[in-house]
Design an enzyme around this catalytic site. Structure first.
Site, short mmCIF file in Angstrom:
data_model
loop_
_atom_site.label_atom_id
_atom_site.label_comp_id
_atom_site.label_asym_id
_atom_site.label_seq_id
_atom_site.Cartn_x
_atom_site.Cartn_y
_atom_site.Cartn_z
CD GLU A 7 2.28 7.90 3.56
OE1 GLU A 7 2.39 7.46 4.72
OE2 GLU A 7 2.49 7.23 2.53
CG HIS A 9 1.80 10.67 -1.82
ND1 HIS A 9 2.73 11.26 -1.00
CD2 HIS A 9 1.62 9.41 -1.33
CE1 HIS A 9 3.12 10.38 -0.08
NE2 HIS A 9 2.45 9.27 -0.25
CG HIS A 160 6.77 8.60 1.93
ND1 HIS A 160 7.21 7.83 0.87
CD2 HIS A 160 5.42 8.46 1.98
CE1 HIS A 160 6.16 7.26 0.30
NE2 HIS A 160 5.07 7.62 0.94
CG ASP A 280 0.25 5.89 0.78
OD1 ASP A 280 0.65 6.89 0.13
OD2 ASP A 280 0.91 4.84 0.85
#
Ligand code: MN
Length: 320
Positions: A7, A9, A160, A280
């Site tokens: 996850e 980004h 998400h 994340d």
């Protein structure tokens, strides 16, 4: 231990405006820091990975991206451009970067086609969907072509969080509840339950959804969901107990939750093969997440599954 994270980004210059929808949920300081980190595909990102023993990351656009675009044509064009840009970055670091497709869900057939292009031609690992698309959730019948194709491609769909389509009264007067701290989890858990209870996994048994944040609190609730479902006003029947879909069609990641109790709950509720490490990045500190998974008091066999083996299997990554 070798770690894969999924996850993680990025942001592209042409899509920052869409990101403001969710960036407004975080304070200015994190926004500035995050935007710089999101926009870097080179030294800085790799340095943080190297420092923390993260071997491979599956990159995804910070949401909601084109899912809040009103024009389906614009959404398709920009999604394709974003995927092509990501593919160029992946090609520069094929041993370190993978990709989740960004999809124009306004047009489910176009989204299915773009997913197929990303899987077959660009070598991506699946897709990330940032919640509802202009109010439509993935249980809506209009998304049948999308589920059919993602199942046929064995493409995991990472669900998400994002903001709900309206601003429910229950958050009034409490801006701190809005966003990643609370409302995102409520919204995303609810979205996942809509998918389960609409029978998507009965119609598409090979469909696979990934939830972040240790499963958005759902692993903790499975017994009660099964129990109270029996006495609820049901709109349709399911082939299995609701909780069973969490062991066959849903996997979770540890993104944004560096805490032992929810980890043990997720592993215990979903099984050792359905929990995967994630960070994340850049919204969470990579060193905190990596230190947590490196030192959690669990067996080394389980640690290897969480850190990389489950991701290798679920994302069908080449094992080195
Ligand atoms: Mn995230």
């Amino acid at each position: 231990m070798k770690k894969i994270a999924l996850e993680e980004h990025f942001m592209l210059p042409g899509l920052v405006e869409y990101w403001r929808e969710t960036a407004a949920n975080i304070n200015r300081e994190l926004y500035e820091r995050a935007l710089a980190a999101l926009s870097d595909f080179g030294e800085r990102r790799l340095e943080v990975m190297n420092e923390n023993g993260v071997e491979f990351v599956v990159l995804s656009l910070a949401g909601p991206g084109v899912q809040i675009e009103r024009s389906a044509g614009t959404a398709l064009r920009l999604a394709r451009e974003a995927n092509d840009s990501l593919a160029r970055e992946v090609q520069k670091q094929p041993g370190r970067y993978g990709g989740f497709a960004h999809l124009p869900m306004q047009d489910p057939m176009a989204a299915a086609d773009e997913l197929e292009r990303c899987m077959r031609d660009l070598g991506f690992q699946g897709a990330m969907i940032n919640g509802h698309t202009n109010g439509a959730y993935l249980d809506d019948d209009r998304f049948s072509p999308f589920w059919e194709r993602s199942s046929a491609l064995s493409a995991p769909i990472y669900l998400h969080p994002g903001n709900p389509p309206d601003r429910p009264y229950m958050y009034s007067g409490h801006p701190e509840l809005w966003g990643p701290m609370w409302s995102w989890g409520v919204e995303t858990a609810n979205h996942a339950l809509r998918i389960v209870f609409s029978g998507v996994f009965d119609r598409y048994p090979k469909a696979r959804v990934i939830l972040g944040h240790m499963g958005e609190a759902l692993p903790f609730q499975l017994w009660r969901i099964d129990s109270r479902w029996k006495i609820s006003n049901r709109s349709r029947e399911l082939n299995k107990q609701p909780s069973e879909y969490f062991r066959t069609n849903i996997a979770v990641t540890t993104s944004g939750v560096s805490s032992l109790e929810p980890l043990l709950c997720a592993v215990s509720a979903l099984g050792e093969d359905n929990v995967m490490f994630s960070i994340d990045y850049p919204f969470e500190d990579s060193s905190v997440a990596c230190e947590f998974i490196n030192t959690a008091p669990i067996g080394e066999g389980l640690r290897a599954k969480l850190c990389h083996r489950n991701a290798e299997s679920i994302l069908r990554l080449p094992i080195k």
